[in-house]
Each structure stands twice: as C-alpha cells, then as structure tokens.
Write a protein that holds these residues in place. Structure first.
Motif, PDB file in Angstrom:
ATOM      1  N   TRP A  61      47.975  42.203  50.280  1.00 57.03           N
ATOM      2  CA  TRP A  61      46.882  41.279  49.972  1.00 57.03           C
ATOM      3  C   TRP A  61      45.545  42.003  50.028  1.00 57.03           C
ATOM      4  CZ3 TRP A  61      48.667  36.999  53.917  1.00 57.03           C
ATOM      5  CH2 TRP A  61      49.877  36.436  53.456  1.00 57.03           C
ATOM      6  N   LEU A  62      45.378  42.818  51.087  1.00 59.09           N
ATOM      7  CA  LEU A  62      44.100  43.527  51.231  1.00 59.09           C
ATOM      8  C   LEU A  62      43.886  44.485  50.061  1.00 59.09           C
ATOM      9  CD1 LEU A  62      44.345  44.195  55.060  1.00 59.09           C
ATOM     10  CD2 LEU A  62      42.832  42.581  53.923  1.00 59.09           C
ATOM     11  N   ILE A  63      44.979  45.177  49.658  1.00 64.70           N
ATOM     12  CA  ILE A  63      44.871  46.090  48.514  1.00 64.70           C
ATOM     13  C   ILE A  63      44.422  45.304  47.286  1.00 64.70           C
ATOM     14  CG2 ILE A  63      46.186  47.566  46.941  1.00 64.70           C
ATOM     15  CD1 ILE A  63      48.095  48.106  49.331  1.00 64.70           C
ATOM     16  N   ARG A  64      45.088  44.150  47.068  1.00 63.79           N
ATOM     17  CA  ARG A  64      44.774  43.354  45.876  1.00 63.79           C
ATOM     18  C   ARG A  64      43.351  42.802  45.943  1.00 63.79           C
ATOM     19  NH1 ARG A  64      46.686  44.798  41.462  1.00 63.79           N
ATOM     20  NH2 ARG A  64      44.897  43.564  40.881  1.00 63.79           N
ATOM     21  N   LEU A  65      42.906  42.400  47.142  1.00 63.37           N
ATOM     22  CA  LEU A  65      41.535  41.883  47.260  1.00 63.37           C
ATOM     23  C   LEU A  65      40.536  42.933  46.802  1.00 63.37           C
ATOM     24  CD1 LEU A  65      41.501  39.877  50.618  1.00 63.37           C
ATOM     25  CD2 LEU A  65      41.333  38.993  48.288  1.00 63.37           C
ATOM     26  N   GLN A  66      40.764  44.168  47.241  1.00 62.96           N
ATOM     27  CA  GLN A  66      39.853  45.240  46.851  1.00 62.96           C
ATOM     28  C   GLN A  66      39.921  45.491  45.349  1.00 62.96           C
ATOM     29  OE1 GLN A  66      37.425  46.939  48.053  1.00 62.96           O
ATOM     30  NE2 GLN A  66      37.301  48.292  46.263  1.00 62.96           N
ATOM     31  N   ILE A  85      47.310  51.463  51.241  1.00 72.08           N
ATOM     32  CA  ILE A  85      48.348  51.746  50.233  1.00 72.08           C
ATOM     33  C   ILE A  85      49.439  52.640  50.822  1.00 72.08           C
ATOM     34  CG2 ILE A  85      46.897  51.400  48.183  1.00 72.08           C
ATOM     35  CD1 ILE A  85      46.763  54.464  47.954  1.00 72.08           C
ATOM     36  N   THR A  86      49.038  53.591  51.669  1.00 76.84           N
ATOM     37  CA  THR A  86      50.040  54.483  52.264  1.00 76.84           C
ATOM     38  C   THR A  86      51.018  53.697  53.122  1.00 76.84           C
ATOM     39  OG1 THR A  86      48.378  56.205  52.349  1.00 76.84           O
ATOM     40  CG2 THR A  86      50.342  56.533  53.683  1.00 76.84           C
ATOM     41  N   MET A  87      50.453  52.895  54.015  1.00 76.78           N
ATOM     42  CA  MET A  87      51.324  52.189  54.943  1.00 76.78           C
ATOM     43  C   MET A  87      52.131  51.114  54.224  1.00 76.78           C
ATOM     44  SD  MET A  87      50.823  53.950  57.406  1.00 76.78           S
ATOM     45  CE  MET A  87      51.228  53.509  59.044  1.00 76.78           C
ATOM     46  N   HIS A  88      51.524  50.454  53.239  1.00 77.11           N
ATOM     47  CA  HIS A  88      52.269  49.456  52.475  1.00 77.11           C
ATOM     48  C   HIS A  88      53.502  50.101  51.841  1.00 77.11           C
ATOM     49  CE1 HIS A  88      53.197  46.215  49.649  1.00 77.11           C
ATOM     50  NE2 HIS A  88      53.227  47.126  48.685  1.00 77.11           N
ATOM     51  N   PHE A 498      42.619  38.320  38.085  1.00 74.96           N
ATOM     52  CA  PHE A 498      43.722  37.390  37.809  1.00 74.96           C
ATOM     53  C   PHE A 498      44.971  37.794  38.589  1.00 74.96           C
ATOM     54  CE2 PHE A 498      47.522  36.795  35.085  1.00 74.96           C
ATOM     55  CZ  PHE A 498      47.572  35.408  35.080  1.00 74.96           C
ATOM     56  N   VAL A 499      45.301  39.086  38.548  1.00 78.43           N
ATOM     57  CA  VAL A 499      46.483  39.569  39.260  1.00 78.43           C
ATOM     58  C   VAL A 499      46.343  39.307  40.752  1.00 78.43           C
ATOM     59  CG1 VAL A 499      47.758  41.653  39.896  1.00 78.43           C
ATOM     60  CG2 VAL A 499      47.083  41.288  37.528  1.00 78.43           C
ATOM     61  N   THR A 500      45.146  39.512  41.277  1.00 77.44           N
ATOM     62  CA  THR A 500      44.936  39.304  42.708  1.00 77.44           C
ATOM     63  C   THR A 500      45.200  37.850  43.091  1.00 77.44           C
ATOM     64  OG1 THR A 500      43.357  41.094  42.834  1.00 77.44           O
ATOM     65  CG2 THR A 500      43.231  39.422  44.560  1.00 77.44           C
ATOM     66  N   VAL A 501      44.681  36.931  42.283  1.00 77.45           N
ATOM     67  CA  VAL A 501      44.899  35.512  42.591  1.00 77.45           C
ATOM     68  C   VAL A 501      46.407  35.213  42.564  1.00 77.45           C
ATOM     69  CG1 VAL A 501      44.526  33.163  41.789  1.00 77.45           C
ATOM     70  CG2 VAL A 501      42.655  34.817  41.737  1.00 77.45           C
ATOM     71  N   ALA A 502      47.103  35.744  41.541  1.00 78.50           N
ATOM     72  CA  ALA A 502      48.550  35.530  41.465  1.00 78.50           C
ATOM     73  C   ALA A 502      49.253  36.114  42.680  1.00 78.50           C
ATOM     74  CB  ALA A 502      49.093  36.168  40.182  1.00 78.50           C
TER      75      ALA A 502
END
Lengths: 602, 204
Positions: A61-66, A85-88, A498-502
């Motif tokens: 989520w945090l990655i997508r928010l950014q 991203i590394t840890m995800h 858009f992708v982030t909201v999805a």
C-alpha cells in the motif's frame, strides 16, 4: 478397469508398513507450542507466514501511495521507498509463499494425503519451524537497527547492496543475509522431512502414481528447493563476509566519495549467477505446489478425474528439471555473450511446453465435468486464466531482443506479479477455502468469500493490466518518482493514481478475508464430514479435524488413484482411495479393511 | 530403471491393493539412512558451488596462490584416522562386538576433535604470517572453506556425542547399529569433501 480380487491380493506378500512410534505430547506446551505434530507445525508455519505477509501487504500500500500520489506523503522518503520495495519482494517470495506452500500446506497435507501418521523426523520438523520463526524475527529486527532494513531491491545485487549510498547498507543488509541463511537452514530441515516422508512413509497401496497431484507438486518443489537454496546460502555467506570483513568475493575495485575502497577483483556477475541459480527455481518452488493443488481443486469441484494424470506428473517433474537451466534469462542485460543468451532463451521457451500441457489438461478436466462453482473452484478457475496471462508475457520476456528494451520496466513487474504473485496466491486462497473445514471443522463464510473472490480476481487485473502498459511506455521499475521525464506522458500519473486506488480496494478485500478466517473458525457453519465429497485420504480420517496420529487404530489401505469420480457401479459419484473394490467390500465385515490386508496394530 | 517404470504406471487402470513392486522400495532402506542421503546431496551442492565460485574467482588477475599451512597435512591424516576408526566401530557393530564399537567411537571422536584443533592452528599460523580473511581472495576462500567444513564436522560431532551417550547408557547393540553406521557414512562423506577441497587448495 482391472481389479485385483481379494484372493489375488493374498498372493501378494503383505507390505510391512511399519507403524511408527509416535511422540505423544504430555503438556500444553509440547502440544501447542513446541509441538512435533506436523498438523500443529503446519498451522504455526501458516500463521507466521500470513502474519509477516500482512506486513508485506501494508508495504505494498505504501509503495502504491507513493507511485500514485508522489510528493503527497511526507512520511515516505526515497530511502523508505527502497526499503519498502525490497522488503515487500523478499517477504512475499521467501517468507510468505515458500513458507506457506511448503511449511504450511506441505506439513499439513503430506502425511495425511500419503497415509502416514506424521512426518518421519518430527523433532527435526519442529526445529524447522522455530528456525523459520527466528529468521522472520531477524528480518523484522532490521526495522529497528540504525539505518533500517536494506533497500537494495529484493535481488540484493552487490556492489550497491553494501555500499553507503543504499539504505540499510550497514546493519540492515547483514540482518537480511543472516535471516536468509537461517531460513535456508530451517527449510532444509523441513525439506528433508517432506522428501523422506513422501518416498518412505506412504501407506500400503499408495504407489507413486496413486499420489494426488498436490503431493507431486509439493514434493517436486521441495526437491528443487533443496537443490536451489544452497546457491542463495553460499551467496549470502559470501556477501556477509564482503560486508563485515572486507573480503572481495563479489566486490570489484570501486571508488566511493572520491576514495578507493579496500575492495578489488570480486565479480558482481558471479553473485547474479548464484542468485538466479536459486532465483529461477524459486519461481517453480512457488508455482509447482500451486499447480498440484489447483489440479486437485479442479478435479474435486468439477466431479471429474484429472485429465492426463501421467502427463501432469511428468510435466511437474520436467518443469522442475528444466528450471535449473534457465536462470540466466534474468541477466540478459548483464553483458553476456549472445550465444549464451540464445541458449537460455531456448531453454526458457522449451519450458512453455510442459507448462502448456498443464494448462490444456486443467481445461480438459472441466470438459464434461459437473462443475460446482464453490469458492475453491472459483479461485482455481481464476488461477488458470491468471497463470496463462502471466505465462504468456513470460514468453515475451524470455526472448533476448524483446527483453532488452523491456528490462527493468514496469512490464517486468506486471509479468512476475501475475505469474508468481497473483496466480499462486489465488491458489492459496482456494486451498484455504477448500481445506478450512478439514482443519477447523467449520465452513468459511460464503458471503464474505464471494466478496473476497470477486474483488481480488477483478482487482488483480485492474491493477496489473495497466502496469503492463506503463512498461510499454518505458516507465522504469524501482523509481521513487518520475518527475518531469520527457518520454513519460502525463497520462502515466493518472493511470498510476487509478492503480493505487484499485490496489487499496483489493487490499481491503484481503482484510475481509482475514476477518472471515477468524470469524469462521469460531462461528462458521459446522462442516459435515468430507463436505466436498473428495476421494483423497485426508478427508477419510476417523475424526475431523484429524486427531493426533491422523488415522486412528489402523493406517488406511489404498485401492485406487485419487481421481475416481463418476465411476459406474457405485452409489456415490466418488470413490475414496481407501474404499475396497466392490468385490472385496462384502468380505470385509463393513469395517472398511479387507481381511487380506495385513494391518499392524498401533 | 525402476523409477521410470514406476512413472509409467497407469493408475486409472488398476484397482485393488498393489504393493510398490517397482519404484522406490521404501522398506529396504531405514528412514534415517535415507534422510541422511538427502542431506548429503544438499551438502554436496553447497560445497560444489563453493568450488565453482573458487574457479571463477581464480580467473581474475588479482588472484595470488595461497600459502598453505603445512599443518594441513597432519590434519588430513587425523581426519583419515577418524574415518577409519568410525568404520571400525561400524564393522564391529555389524559383528556384534560392543568393545570394538566403544573404542572405534572414542578414537573417531578424539581424532575428529584433534582435526578441528589442527584447523584452528592452521588459521593461527596464517594470521601470524599476516594473512587475514580480506588480505587476498585465496585466503578468503581458505577461511570460508575450512570454516564451512569444520562446521559440518561439528554438526557430525553432535550426532557422535548422542551416539556415544547411548553407548554409555548401555543401549542394546541392535539399536545402536544404525546410529553408528550413520556417523561413519557422514564421516566418510566429510573426508571425501575435505580431500577434494584440500586438493583444490593445494594444486591451485
């Protein structure tokens, strides 16, 4: 169909399946904490994996928010983003998927499905879990050391992974490597168990070719893991030495801040070879159990035998073998000899053959089936489509000329998320909905399950199809933000939003799933025996959930393969593996065990 | 090969009890022995990868040949003796001679400990000569190889200690035989690995 009559069966010398001496826990602690029962260990593995997986979910989520709303969140710095991203990536691939498929499903299903009382080395099995937990804790600890966790990308490429520009280059990377080494040691202990149990502890009549495909998938994946993880182990040990003691296994001579570092002569490419010699089989370590499980889900829920069982087994074994000769297709842009690339492109495309056989066979299994659109079935069907989708983009990337321009773009991200992220996770969900009644004795809630399925399935496409397109536009992966880059059109920003909201909506659906897990475990509808009317042994135990020792007084005897659906001459449309043939059942006195079968007492 | 015949079986054709007439005969081999073999395969992969990376690293021009501490020769002899002693214990166990098992195990363990002490001496010598882990690549490999091999032997000594404890407790010979055999197999494996690694260090 040929049947062996009881009289003939007498001529065959009775197999002496030695009944094992089970470890019987006496206290609460040895029963539920330091347990040696594979079923308890499986649940421990699963809960730990899902727990750390939730961390990876929040990171996504945090990655997508950014990515969706750059410059909007003060709490995400570029360093944070790299760490996220590394840890995800690392958590999802190793600590969630590998651990859940092999440690979770492997531990629960192998003994039950092959007709064993437990794993063959229960003590080692217990150690395996506790070392895995330690690995997870070391990983988590890296958030709490100065500099935070490593931000080197999940591939941890040197030299940058241990140079000062990378977040977490002092303590974080070392904890990461130590955690991986621990994970591998723990996994090896578990893996010894899975392989030996499958080969040595099958019950009477359970020949290799009568095993359910779930077991074939988990077994082959374990063999791959036992052979592939050592490469990561060696790489991790060497990089730890490079980082802590200043050796130069992977570190070339390098200038940092106008200063020559002590390193010299090491080969970063060597690390890439070691990493991908592990990394590519790892894809199949995750995929093969999914292949196996989905085959069984499709067969059970379409009331139809699996189409081309032998082909399915051969394909699993073939894919496993081929997966060791394709690793350098991850390294086309590392400056390799073109012939080398040509070889690896060829092997990569060849792997599509057994994989395609599997996809055809899954589809053909449905043909003339009596499909029941249960939740496990929905997820299994979604898997076929998604795996096909992700697999086909793999054919693009397997070709050197197509891969070079797409390398390190969002297209790669979309490809591997589809093929080894979404697809196996859909199977995990299907498997949880399928085996939840066995494990807890209760059904999972249907309404929440339907909501979870549709949002996850459609959402995955809403998220990842646009990301393929971003890759075509040339949007690179791993970038904190694009800023004013000339070749990136403005529409990229709105697509990203858009992708982030999805992604956030799909993420919410996973929380509904988690709630469903807890809610159904205590309040779900009580499940009837063998609710899906399956043939495999795990549903034929005297108690459900299966008790300590799995099979009561005597071990089951197996009379047929695992896919006897709609056979003529039987009352039901399925015949369990341990039900005696029609001729023999009259003589057994109704206890399900024919007189001819020598059964050792417990 | 029987495994191929097993994989050719058409499971939908045959109903009834059939025993594993081909395929992996899971009765002939004790489970623990099978498990040990699987582990030996994994350990072989680890050491093979080290050898491969060693050769790969040698290609870089900054490679300098290693100054091999001479103490490695007596060390190798100790490891060979240790292996022989455990083989003696194994043979004695087969022939039902408990005293042979006892002395074989004892000698095997003592020689193995002596080998490990000798390896530490080799490290000491190199350090005194000023060759540290990061001094040059060959040294880094030397420390890595000896450390990994030593750790494997230490793990073996745990199994050895458990077996010896069983002997001291007076467990019947029948129930000791497998443990002694497994120790001996593992020791031979580590000896072969050491001879290969030592040869690698010596000849390059």
């Amino acid at each position: 169909m040929t049947s062996i009559t009881p009289a003939q069966a007498e001529l065959i010398s009775p197999a002496e399946v030695e009944d094992v001496e089970l470890y019987h826990p006496k206290t609460w602690v040895t029963k539920y904490v330091f347990s040696q029962d594979a079923k308890v260990i499986a649940i421990q593995y699963s809960c730990t994996a899902i727990g750390i997986g939730l961390v990876a979910l929040v990171l996504s989520w945090l990655i997508r928010l950014q990515l969706g709303f750059p410059d909007s969140f003060d709490f995400i710095s570029p360093s944070d983003y790299y760490q996220f991203i590394t840890m995800h990536g690392m958590i999802m691939v190793i600590y969630l998927l590998t651990a859940l498929f092999l440690g979770g499903f492997g531990n629960y299903l192998i003994p039950l499905m092959v007709g064993a009382r437990d794993m063959v080395f229960p003590y080692v099995n217990m150690l395996s879990y506790w070392i895995y937990l330690l690995a997870v804790l070391v990983l988590v600890a890296s958030w709490f050391v100065p500099g935070g966790p490593t931000g080197a990308g999940w591939t941890l490429y040197p030299p940058q992974a241990i140079l000062s520009g990378t977040p977490g280059s002092d303590a974080g990377i070392i904890l990461m490597l130590v955690s991986l080494a621990l994970f591998i040691i723990g996994f090896t202990m578990g893996g010894l168990n899975y392989v030996t149990t499958v080969l040595q502890a099958r019950t009477r009549g359970m020949t290799l070719m009568r095993m359910p495909l779930t077991i074939w998938g988990i077994f082959t994946a374990t063999v791959l893991a036992l052979l592939a993880f050592p490469a990561l182990f060696v790489a991790a040990v060497m990089m730890t030495l490079d980082s802590m003691l200043g050796t130069s296994f992977f570190m070339p001579s390098i200038v940092e801040m106008n200063e020559y570092l002590e390193y010299g002569g090491g080969s970063p490419i060597l690390f890439q070879h070691l990493f991908w010699f592990f990394g590519h089989p790892e894809v199949y370590i995750v995929a093969l159990p999914a292949f196996g499980i989905v085959s069984d889900l499709l067969s059970v829920h379409s009331r139809r035998h699996i189409f081309g069982y032998r082909m399915m087994v051969w394909a699993i074994v073939g894919i496993g073998a081929l997966s060791f000769v394709v690793w350098a297709h991850h390294m086309y842009v590392s400056g390799m000899n073109p012939w080398f690339g040509f070889f690896f492109a060829t092997t990569t495309l060849i792997i599509a053959v057994p994989t395609a056989i599997k996809v055809y066979n899954w589809t053909l299994t449905l043909w003339h089936g009596n499909i029941r659109l249960t939740l496990p079935m929905l997820f299994a069907l979604a898997f076929i489509v998604t795996f096909l989708n992700g697999g086909i983009t793999g054919l693009f990337l397997g070709n050197v000329v197509v891969d070079v321009p797409l390398s390190d773009t969002m297209f790669v991200v979309a490809h591997f998320h589809m093929v080894m992220g979404v697809a196996p996770i859909l199977v995990i969900f299907g498997a949880i909905y399928h085996w939840f009644p066995l494990i807890t004795g209760r059904m999972m809630n249907q309404a929440m399950g339907q909501f979870h399925f549709w949002v996850t399935f459609i959402g995955a496409y809403v998220i990842f199809l646009p990301i393929h397109y971003l890759g075509f536009l040339g949007v690179p992966r791993r970038y904190f933000e694009m800023g004013d880059t000339s070749f990136i059109p403005e529409s990229v920003a709105s697509l990203n939003a858009f992708v982030t909201v999805a992604a956030l909506i799909v993420g919410f659906a996973q929380l509904v799933f988690m709630y469903n897990l807890f809610w159904s475990a205590s309040k779900g509808k009580v499940a009837e025996r063998n609710p899906w009317q399956a043939t495999t042994l795990e549903w034929q135990t005297p108690e459900m959930p299966p008790a300590h020792g799995n099979f009561g007084e005597t071990l089951p005897v197996v009379y047929r393969w695992a896919y006897e659906y709609g056979a003529p001459g039987y009352d039901e449309d399925f015949v369990p593996q341990n039900q005696p043939p029609i001729g023999a059942s009259a003589e057994t006195g109704g206890d399900g065990v024919p007189d001819g079968a020598a059964q050792p007492a417990k | 090969m029987s495994i191929f015949r097993a994989l050719m079986e058409k499971p939908w054709m045959v109903e009834g009890v059939i025993d594993d007439v081909y395929g992996v005969d899971h009765k002939s081999l004790p489970t623990a022995k099978f498990g040990l073999r699987v582990f030996l395969v994994v350990a072989t992969v680890v050491f093979s990868l080290i050898v491969v990376t060693y050769f790969e690293r040698m290609l870089v021009p900054d490679w300098r040949a290693l100054q091999i501490p001479l103490v490695l020769w007596p060390n190798t002899a100790l490891l060979i003796l240790s292996s022989i002693a455990l083989q003696w214990a194994r043979v004695s166990a087969d022939r039902g001679r408990l005293d042979g098992v006892k002395s074989g195990l004892l000698l095997g363990g003592v020689f193995a400990f002596a080998f490990l002490v000798g390896q530490l001496l080799a490290w000491r010598q190199l350090i005194d000569l000023g060759y540290f882990v990061a001094t040059n690549p060959a040294n880094a490999f030397f420390y890595l190889i000896t450390a990994l091999h030593g750790l494997h032997l230490l793990g073996g000594l745990v199994a050895w200690a458990r077996t010896s404890a069983k002997v001291r407790r007076g467990v019947a010979l029948d129930r000791l035989r497998l443990s002694v055999e497994l120790c001996a197999i593992y020791w031979h494996f580590l000896l072969v690995i050491w001879l290969i690694l030592f040869g690698l260090l010596w000849f390059t």
